[in-house]
Design a protein around this motif. Sequence first.
Motif, mmCIF file in Angstrom:
data_model
loop_
_atom_site.group_PDB
_atom_site.id
_atom_site.type_symbol
_atom_site.label_atom_id
_atom_site.label_comp_id
_atom_site.label_asym_id
_atom_site.label_seq_id
_atom_site.Cartn_x
_atom_site.Cartn_y
_atom_site.Cartn_z
ATOM 1 N N SER A 162 -18.679 -63.177 43.694
ATOM 2 C CA SER A 162 -18.462 -64.473 44.325
ATOM 3 C C SER A 162 -17.124 -64.567 45.043
ATOM 4 O O SER A 162 -16.869 -65.544 45.730
ATOM 5 C CB SER A 162 -18.551 -65.581 43.269
ATOM 6 O OG SER A 162 -17.546 -65.399 42.291
ATOM 7 N N GLN A 163 -16.262 -63.556 44.910
ATOM 8 C CA GLN A 163 -14.914 -63.653 45.449
ATOM 9 C C GLN A 163 -14.624 -62.665 46.564
ATOM 10 O O GLN A 163 -13.639 -62.799 47.263
ATOM 11 C CB GLN A 163 -13.886 -63.464 44.317
ATOM 12 C CG GLN A 163 -13.996 -64.537 43.239
ATOM 13 C CD GLN A 163 -13.121 -64.220 42.033
ATOM 14 O OE1 GLN A 163 -12.684 -63.100 41.857
ATOM 15 N NE2 GLN A 163 -12.887 -65.214 41.206
ATOM 16 N N THR A 164 -15.423 -61.664 46.732
ATOM 17 C CA THR A 164 -15.101 -60.605 47.679
ATOM 18 C C THR A 164 -16.191 -60.483 48.735
ATOM 19 O O THR A 164 -17.335 -60.144 48.427
ATOM 20 C CB THR A 164 -14.931 -59.258 46.950
ATOM 21 O OG1 THR A 164 -13.898 -59.401 45.982
ATOM 22 C CG2 THR A 164 -14.548 -58.173 47.932
ATOM 23 N N LYS A 165 -15.824 -60.765 49.985
ATOM 24 C CA LYS A 165 -16.784 -60.740 51.079
ATOM 25 C C LYS A 165 -17.410 -59.359 51.247
ATOM 26 O O LYS A 165 -18.613 -59.234 51.518
ATOM 27 C CB LYS A 165 -16.087 -61.181 52.369
ATOM 28 C CG LYS A 165 -17.025 -61.377 53.535
ATOM 29 C CD LYS A 165 -18.046 -62.468 53.247
ATOM 30 C CE LYS A 165 -18.981 -62.675 54.426
ATOM 31 N NZ LYS A 165 -20.071 -63.608 54.090
ATOM 32 N N ALA A 166 -16.609 -58.309 51.084
ATOM 33 C CA ALA A 166 -17.137 -56.953 51.260
ATOM 34 C C ALA A 166 -18.250 -56.656 50.272
ATOM 35 O O ALA A 166 -19.231 -55.987 50.603
ATOM 36 C CB ALA A 166 -16.010 -55.935 51.111
ATOM 37 N N ILE A 167 -18.117 -57.150 49.051
ATOM 38 C CA ILE A 167 -19.137 -56.910 48.035
ATOM 39 C C ILE A 167 -20.403 -57.695 48.351
ATOM 40 O O ILE A 167 -21.521 -57.188 48.225
ATOM 41 C CB ILE A 167 -18.588 -57.267 46.635
ATOM 42 C CG1 ILE A 167 -17.520 -56.249 46.230
ATOM 43 C CG2 ILE A 167 -19.699 -57.300 45.607
ATOM 44 C CD1 ILE A 167 -16.917 -56.495 44.876
ATOM 45 N N LEU A 186 -28.120 -64.111 49.458
ATOM 46 C CA LEU A 186 -26.899 -63.878 48.695
ATOM 47 C C LEU A 186 -25.968 -65.078 48.655
ATOM 48 O O LEU A 186 -25.226 -65.272 47.691
ATOM 49 C CB LEU A 186 -26.141 -62.663 49.264
ATOM 50 C CG LEU A 186 -26.575 -61.283 48.761
ATOM 51 C CD1 LEU A 186 -26.243 -61.122 47.289
ATOM 52 C CD2 LEU A 186 -28.043 -60.997 48.999
ATOM 53 N N GLU A 187 -25.980 -65.885 49.723
ATOM 54 C CA GLU A 187 -25.080 -67.027 49.806
ATOM 55 C C GLU A 187 -25.881 -68.271 50.183
ATOM 56 O O GLU A 187 -27.101 -68.242 50.283
ATOM 57 C CB GLU A 187 -23.973 -66.752 50.832
ATOM 58 C CG GLU A 187 -23.078 -65.573 50.472
ATOM 59 C CD GLU A 187 -21.965 -65.372 51.481
ATOM 60 O OE1 GLU A 187 -20.849 -65.882 51.238
ATOM 61 O OE2 GLU A 187 -22.213 -64.711 52.504
ATOM 62 N N GLY A 188 -25.186 -69.370 50.399
ATOM 63 C CA GLY A 188 -25.866 -70.600 50.782
ATOM 64 C C GLY A 188 -24.847 -71.666 51.138
ATOM 65 O O GLY A 188 -23.646 -71.443 51.029
#
Length: 374
Positions: A162-167, A186-188
């Motif tokens: 939830s904290q790392t865009k690359a992941i 993955l997101e929303g």
Amino acid sequence: MTTSDFLPQPYKNYPENGTISCQSPSNIALVKYWGKYGEQLPQNASISFTLSNCRTETTLGYTKKTNDNNFDFEVYLDGKREEGFEPKIKKFFERVAQYVPFIKEYSFRIDTKNSFPHSSGIASSASGMSALAVCLVELESKLRHPKPAEGQLQDRDLDRLSQTKAIINKASFLARLGSGSAARSLEGPLVVWGEHLDIKDSSNLFGVKYEGEVHENFRNYQDTILLVDKGEKQVSSTVGHDLMDNNPYAEARFKEANANLLKLTTVFKNGNVDAFIKLVESEALQLHGMMMASKPYFILMKPNTLEIINRIWEYRKETNSKVCFTLDAGANVHVLYPENEKETIQDFIKNDLAVFCKEGEYIHDVCGKGASIV
């Protein structure tokens, strides 16, 4: 970014065994993706509402192997071995092996369950593949960081999903290789997948959270899924996508979709729900129009699908409601409506639309935030 950006750095730690659990939701596209090229790449950009209640929960059990270099896994649905799912998982593993090469060094048990009925027409491939992708990326995080001494803070605690865009990008990238629409789970609450000149950082390789301005009219948007048909589709989505290769209207459709996505960004900003309704319903019907124009042609809607659409149109005309519909690649209807109409629309669904659902079944949902480690 290119595919090489997702190749791994050397691993430092190989845990002997363990489990990882994740939940990931389905999503419903507002601007549809239909047609792909290469390895799961979209012919046009799409945007979707991430759902919340319709989700898959997956537990990945892993045990270090000592010898062979083959894929070794079993899939369980609701606690029961589901060998019918395993060919699709094997194909997924073959596609992602170069990006997560450790999968050949472990034996896996994949336990999965859905919060919605199997074969209900909800995009379980999106939620299921995205959940599995998150588990793999989380396991890779364990491999990247040496096991700490007792009481020592683990480095990987600093780069949670939830904290790392690359992941997040890598999880979306892997999920896409299992199911294209899984890249959007993955997101929303809004996710764009597919390169679009007017959407910053958009990519064909993975989905990105929509960061444009969104009017309060579209906050906590509601989606009730009417389960018109709970059987297997007569034509799979994979076959349907492939048929776009020879569809005489394909190129015009791809351009229209990208143009509609740009229009929708304006709608999100100014809060014009009437314009939202026209665009979203048009997109749904164009999707099914492409199916009917394919060679060979096919129809995934059912008579009750059309009955529901007409009832929604009649209700909207009589009440000036902002309710509308969209469709996925199947017979079921997604009824979309603003939060401030939740009570009245859900009464309308119960009293007027449920009769057209298989066994009267429907699912109330709302926009959500995406996947998470359980």
